[in-house]
Design a protein around this motif. Structure first.
Motif, mmCIF file in Angstrom:
data_model
loop_
_atom_site.group_PDB
_atom_site.id
_atom_site.type_symbol
_atom_site.label_atom_id
_atom_site.label_comp_id
_atom_site.label_asym_id
_atom_site.label_seq_id
_atom_site.Cartn_x
_atom_site.Cartn_y
_atom_site.Cartn_z
ATOM 1 N N VAL A 109 0.794 -1.226 0.000
ATOM 2 C CA VAL A 109 0.000 0.000 0.000
ATOM 3 C C VAL A 109 0.830 1.282 0.000
ATOM 4 C CG1 VAL A 109 -1.736 1.322 1.289
ATOM 5 C CG2 VAL A 109 -2.006 -1.145 0.983
ATOM 6 N N PRO A 110 1.903 1.410 0.809
ATOM 7 C CA PRO A 110 2.665 2.673 0.773
ATOM 8 C C PRO A 110 3.202 3.017 -0.611
ATOM 9 C CG PRO A 110 3.246 1.418 2.720
ATOM 10 C CD PRO A 110 2.408 0.509 1.872
ATOM 11 N N ALA A 111 3.701 2.016 -1.357
ATOM 12 C CA ALA A 111 4.211 2.286 -2.704
ATOM 13 C C ALA A 111 3.078 2.683 -3.642
ATOM 14 C CB ALA A 111 4.938 1.055 -3.243
ATOM 15 N N LEU A 112 1.924 2.047 -3.526
ATOM 16 C CA LEU A 112 0.778 2.403 -4.355
ATOM 17 C C LEU A 112 0.307 3.814 -4.025
ATOM 18 C CD1 LEU A 112 -1.312 -0.905 -4.237
ATOM 19 C CD2 LEU A 112 0.331 -0.173 -5.970
ATOM 20 N N ARG A 113 0.314 4.159 -2.742
ATOM 21 C CA ARG A 113 -0.115 5.498 -2.328
ATOM 22 C C ARG A 113 0.821 6.557 -2.906
ATOM 23 N NH1 ARG A 113 -0.034 4.778 2.909
ATOM 24 N NH2 ARG A 113 -2.218 4.127 2.987
ATOM 25 N N ASP A 114 2.130 6.287 -2.869
ATOM 26 C CA ASP A 114 3.088 7.233 -3.446
ATOM 27 C C ASP A 114 2.840 7.448 -4.935
ATOM 28 O OD1 ASP A 114 4.378 7.687 -1.065
ATOM 29 O OD2 ASP A 114 6.049 6.318 -1.472
ATOM 30 N N ALA A 115 2.355 6.410 -5.622
ATOM 31 C CA ALA A 115 2.103 6.486 -7.060
ATOM 32 C C ALA A 115 0.691 6.953 -7.385
ATOM 33 C CB ALA A 115 2.353 5.117 -7.700
ATOM 34 N N GLY A 116 -0.088 7.323 -6.367
ATOM 35 C CA GLY A 116 -1.453 7.775 -6.590
ATOM 36 C C GLY A 116 -2.417 6.652 -6.879
ATOM 37 N N LEU A 117 -2.156 5.479 -6.313
ATOM 38 C CA LEU A 117 -2.983 4.303 -6.586
ATOM 39 C C LEU A 117 -3.556 3.692 -5.314
ATOM 40 C CD1 LEU A 117 -0.579 2.709 -9.194
ATOM 41 C CD2 LEU A 117 -2.845 3.616 -9.702
ATOM 42 N N GLU A 118 -3.766 4.524 -4.288
ATOM 43 C CA GLU A 118 -4.246 3.993 -3.025
ATOM 44 C C GLU A 118 -5.718 3.591 -3.122
ATOM 45 O OE1 GLU A 118 -4.572 6.838 0.193
ATOM 46 O OE2 GLU A 118 -4.357 8.457 -1.244
ATOM 47 N N PRO A 119 -6.219 2.831 -2.117
ATOM 48 C CA PRO A 119 -7.627 2.411 -2.156
ATOM 49 C C PRO A 119 -8.573 3.605 -2.158
ATOM 50 C CG PRO A 119 -6.399 1.192 -0.498
ATOM 51 C CD PRO A 119 -5.513 2.297 -0.951
ATOM 52 N N ARG A 120 -9.801 3.349 -2.579
ATOM 53 C CA ARG A 120 -10.820 4.391 -2.562
ATOM 54 C C ARG A 120 -11.125 4.778 -1.115
ATOM 55 N NH1 ARG A 120 -16.143 0.726 -4.151
ATOM 56 N NH2 ARG A 120 -16.051 -0.637 -2.354
ATOM 57 N N PRO A 121 -11.764 5.936 -0.892
ATOM 58 C CA PRO A 121 -12.173 6.294 0.471
ATOM 59 C C PRO A 121 -13.018 5.183 1.075
ATOM 60 C CG PRO A 121 -12.426 8.175 -0.985
ATOM 61 C CD PRO A 121 -12.083 7.000 -1.863
ATOM 62 N N GLY A 122 -12.667 4.774 2.266
ATOM 63 C CA GLY A 122 -13.361 3.676 2.921
ATOM 64 C C GLY A 122 -12.728 2.337 2.668
ATOM 65 N N GLY A 123 -11.839 2.254 1.696
ATOM 66 C CA GLY A 123 -11.125 1.008 1.446
ATOM 67 C C GLY A 123 -10.030 0.811 2.474
ATOM 68 N N GLU A 124 -9.612 -0.438 2.651
ATOM 69 C CA GLU A 124 -8.557 -0.713 3.622
ATOM 70 C C GLU A 124 -7.834 -2.003 3.259
ATOM 71 O OE1 GLU A 124 -10.089 -1.383 7.509
ATOM 72 O OE2 GLU A 124 -11.485 -2.949 6.883
ATOM 73 N N VAL A 125 -6.613 -2.081 3.722
ATOM 74 C CA VAL A 125 -5.807 -3.287 3.563
ATOM 75 C C VAL A 125 -5.158 -3.551 4.908
ATOM 76 C CG1 VAL A 125 -3.906 -4.412 2.356
ATOM 77 C CG2 VAL A 125 -5.342 -2.759 1.143
ATOM 78 N N THR A 126 -5.463 -4.687 5.496
ATOM 79 C CA THR A 126 -4.908 -5.061 6.788
ATOM 80 C C THR A 126 -4.232 -6.423 6.660
ATOM 81 O OG1 THR A 126 -6.883 -6.233 7.575
ATOM 82 C CG2 THR A 126 -6.822 -3.841 7.898
ATOM 83 N N ALA A 127 -3.774 -6.956 7.784
ATOM 84 C CA ALA A 127 -3.103 -8.252 7.769
ATOM 85 C C ALA A 127 -4.039 -9.386 7.377
ATOM 86 C CB ALA A 127 -2.495 -8.539 9.139
#
Length: 231
Positions: A109-127
């Motif tokens: 997720v951090p790399a995707l966020r840096d590239a502008g590819l993070e989840p939509r609002p309300g989306g999440e990625v956990t263990a």
């Protein structure tokens, strides 16, 4: 932050984004370019499309920084000015199969966020859970495998299973950076538009046929996967 990828003199691993130094950025860039170089059968000449893709990636190399500074810093794309790997480089790297050793989906997720590819609002990625922008979710089973539910049509859900955290990390990255179907592959094209560029394409094919024989390209003919061209 990811490690610099240099494990020893004989073992090199792809640095894991987000990257934390200029050297990790340069190593990531070199390894991606080497992978793209090898995406052919050994014995085949370097292809024009292959060369053009490498040239595009080269435009998005890590920016060079001056000596000194405040210690290790996250490299930035020389073209985009965003954290490296930028969206273009990350998309090519994941789609081409660069073996980035993300250990878990959350680590992607951090790399995707840096590239502008993070989840939509309300989306999440956990263990143990993923809820992603494209409407699908996933849950981790007790045996470490993941079950992904993807809505397809009229409320139906298609189920896909992956074996472990690393496989789920790769699946998540691929889903986020999917290059889709570029025009004109799978698209309806205009015959007049195609005719407008076809003569230039044919000229370039002839030009490339000669250029591919030049020593700086010909010496790379040996690289690539074993296949029909080596038999």
């Amino acid at each position: 932050m990811g490690s610099d990828g240099q494990v020893s003199d004989s073992v090199v691993r792809v640095p894991v984004p987000p990257l934390d130094s200029d050297e990790s950025g340069r190593l990531f860039h070199r390894l991606l370019q080497l992978l793209l170089r090898d995406l052919k059968e050994a014995g085949q000449p370097v292809g024009r499309h292959q060369y053009l893709l490498g040239a595009v990636v080269q435009l998005h190399e890590p920016a060079r920084t001056g000596a000194g500074g405040a210690g290790p810093q996250q490299p930035r794309c020389a073209c985009c000015g965003t954290p490296y790997p930028c969206r273009t480089v990350l998309g090519v790297a994941v789609s081409a199969g660069l073996p980035i050793p993300w250990g878990t989906p959350a680590a992607v997720v951090p790399a995707l966020r840096d590239a502008g590819l993070e989840p939509r609002p309300g989306g999440e990625v956990t263990a143990g859970h993923v809820h992603w922008a494209r409407g699908w979710g996933a849950r981790r089973a007790e045996d470490g495998s993941w079950e992904i539910g993807i809505p397809v049509d009229r409320g139906e859900v298609e189920t896909v299973a992956v074996g472990d955290d690393e496989a789920m990390a790769r699946y998540l990255a691929a889903a986020a950076v999917s290059l889709g179907g570029p025009y004109p592959y799978g698209w309806t094209e205009d015959a007049a538009e195609a005719a407008a560029v076809r003569p230039a394409a044919h000229e370039q094919v002839v030009d490339w046929r000669e250029r591919a024989r030049l020593p700086y390209l010909e010496e790379h003919r040996a690289y690539g996967a074993a296949g029909e061209a080596t038999r």
